[in-house]
Design an enzyme around this catalytic site. Structure first.
Site, short mmCIF file in Angstrom:
data_model
loop_
_atom_site.label_atom_id
_atom_site.label_comp_id
_atom_site.label_asym_id
_atom_site.label_seq_id
_atom_site.Cartn_x
_atom_site.Cartn_y
_atom_site.Cartn_z
N LYS A 251 0.86 -1.19 0.00
CA LYS A 251 0.00 0.00 0.00
C LYS A 251 0.90 1.24 0.00
O LYS A 251 2.01 1.22 0.53
CB LYS A 251 -0.85 0.02 1.28
CG LYS A 251 -1.87 -1.10 1.33
CD LYS A 251 -3.24 -0.57 0.97
CE LYS A 251 -4.29 -1.66 1.03
NZ LYS A 251 -4.75 -2.15 -0.25
N GLY A 253 2.50 4.55 1.16
CA GLY A 253 2.79 4.97 2.53
C GLY A 253 3.81 6.08 2.53
O GLY A 253 3.96 6.81 1.54
N CYS A 260 15.69 -3.38 8.18
CA CYS A 260 16.47 -4.01 7.11
C CYS A 260 16.64 -3.15 5.87
O CYS A 260 17.75 -2.96 5.40
CB CYS A 260 15.82 -5.33 6.70
SG CYS A 260 16.01 -6.62 7.91
#
Ligand SMILES: NC(=O)c1ccc[n+]([C@@H]2O[C@H](COP(=O)([O-])OP(=O)(O)OC[C@H]3O[C@@H](n4cnc5c(N)ncnc54)[C@H](O)[C@@H]3O)[C@@H](O)[C@H]2O)c1
Length: 281
Positions: A251, A253, A260
């Site tokens: 989605k 964002g 990571c």
């Protein structure tokens, strides 16, 4: 199997709890005494859905032990997972000092043949260095085979990812070690991809780079959609129907963070593996 996990961080704890749940006898070692004290009393130092329940249950069943003592952890075990941190150095390369110390400690304490399996994310060539450190210090009559087994879990769904991951990557040129690793993971019924060590190491970086690219791409498309009056959900669905692209887009964002992606997507991390070994460790 008797399994040892070095590092009681995110990856080490999830690995320990889940392998114990599969019925293996697991000892998890960490250098932080406060962390181990907390874990011995059944409390998790991190929040991960489902983790504390598995820790409590397997501690009670005595399938799972926590220790700071390398003799207890390494002397009588079949497989050792290395899950210590590999943080980013100031210059962007991976700091492998915890990996090197762990390899030394393993070499000093093993008393039987063992598979040493690296879950930590390490630059290409690092597992060969781990093999070299262990081989040059272990008792000569013992065999230690180093296997690359990169971890793909996401924080927040780590337990589900362990039991229902898309694939398990095992990097080794030793068919016996590969078979033992396959046997360990067999109950999970997750596809296992066996390859050489360097390709396994590279698969982790390539996966993180590709996922980070997908996140950046969809965010860029969101920005354009907002400016031209298009709906990003509709656009993502529309492009995802193309098999070459696929429907599983993240989605939109605020960009990627996580422990990571930022550190694993700098080129310096990937290229500097072999130059990272300091004989003083
Ligand atoms: N967190 C994630 O989502 C994730 C996912 C995939 C891969 N990874 C990789 O897995 C590795 C571990 O990540 P993490 O998030 O679990 O790290 P972390 O920092 O949460 O935990 C590392 C642990 O290792 C311990 N440690 C350090 N030296 C040790 C030693 N000599 N012996 C025993 N324990 C020692 C530390 O005390 C710490 O508790 C890293 O290479 C990371 O890049 C992390």
């Amino acid at each position: 199997m008797k399994v040892t996990v070095a590092g009681a961080g995110y990856v080490g704890l999830v690995t320990s709890a889940c392998l114990a749940e599969l019925g293996h006898q697991v000892t998890c070692i960490d250098v932080q005494k406060e962390k181990i004290d907390m874990l011995q009393s059944g409390h998790s130092p991190i929040y991960e859905p489902g983790l504390e329940v598995l820790l409590e249950k397997n501690l009670r069943k005595k399938q799972l032990h926590f220790t700071t003592n390398p003799q207890d952890a390494y002397s009588e075990t079949d497989i050792i997972f290395i899950a210590v941190g590999t943080p980013e150095k100031e210059d962007g390369s991976a700091d492998l000092k915890y990996i090197h110390v762990t390899a030394h400690t393993i070499a000093n304490y093993i008393e039987q043949d063992v598979i040493v399996c690296t879950k930590s994310t390490v630059p290409v060539g690092t597992n060969e260095i781990i093999q070299h450190i262990i081989d040059s210090r272990k008792p000569p009559n013992l065999k230690a085979v180093v296997v690359a087994n990169p971890e793909f879990l996401s924080e927040g769904s780590a337990i589900i990812d362990f039991f229902h991951g898309d694939r398990i990557v095992i990097g080794t040129n030793d068919p016996k070690a590969a078979a033992e690793m396959e046997h360990l993971y067999l109950p999970l019924q997750i596809p296992i991809f066996k390859t050489d060590i360097r390709s396994a190491e590279m698969i982790k970086y390539a996966s993180d780079a590709f996922l980070a690219t997908k996140i950046s791409f969809i965010n860029e498309m969101t920005f354009i959609c907002e400016n031209v009056g298009a709906n990003i959900e509709e656009v993502a669905y529309g492009i995802g129907q193309d098999k070459r692209i696929g429907p599983h887009f993240p989605k939109a964002g605020i960009g990627f963070s996580s422990s990571c992606f930022p550190k694993d997507t700098t080129r310096k991390v990937i290229w500097r593996g072999e130059k990272n070994y300091d004989e003083n460790y």
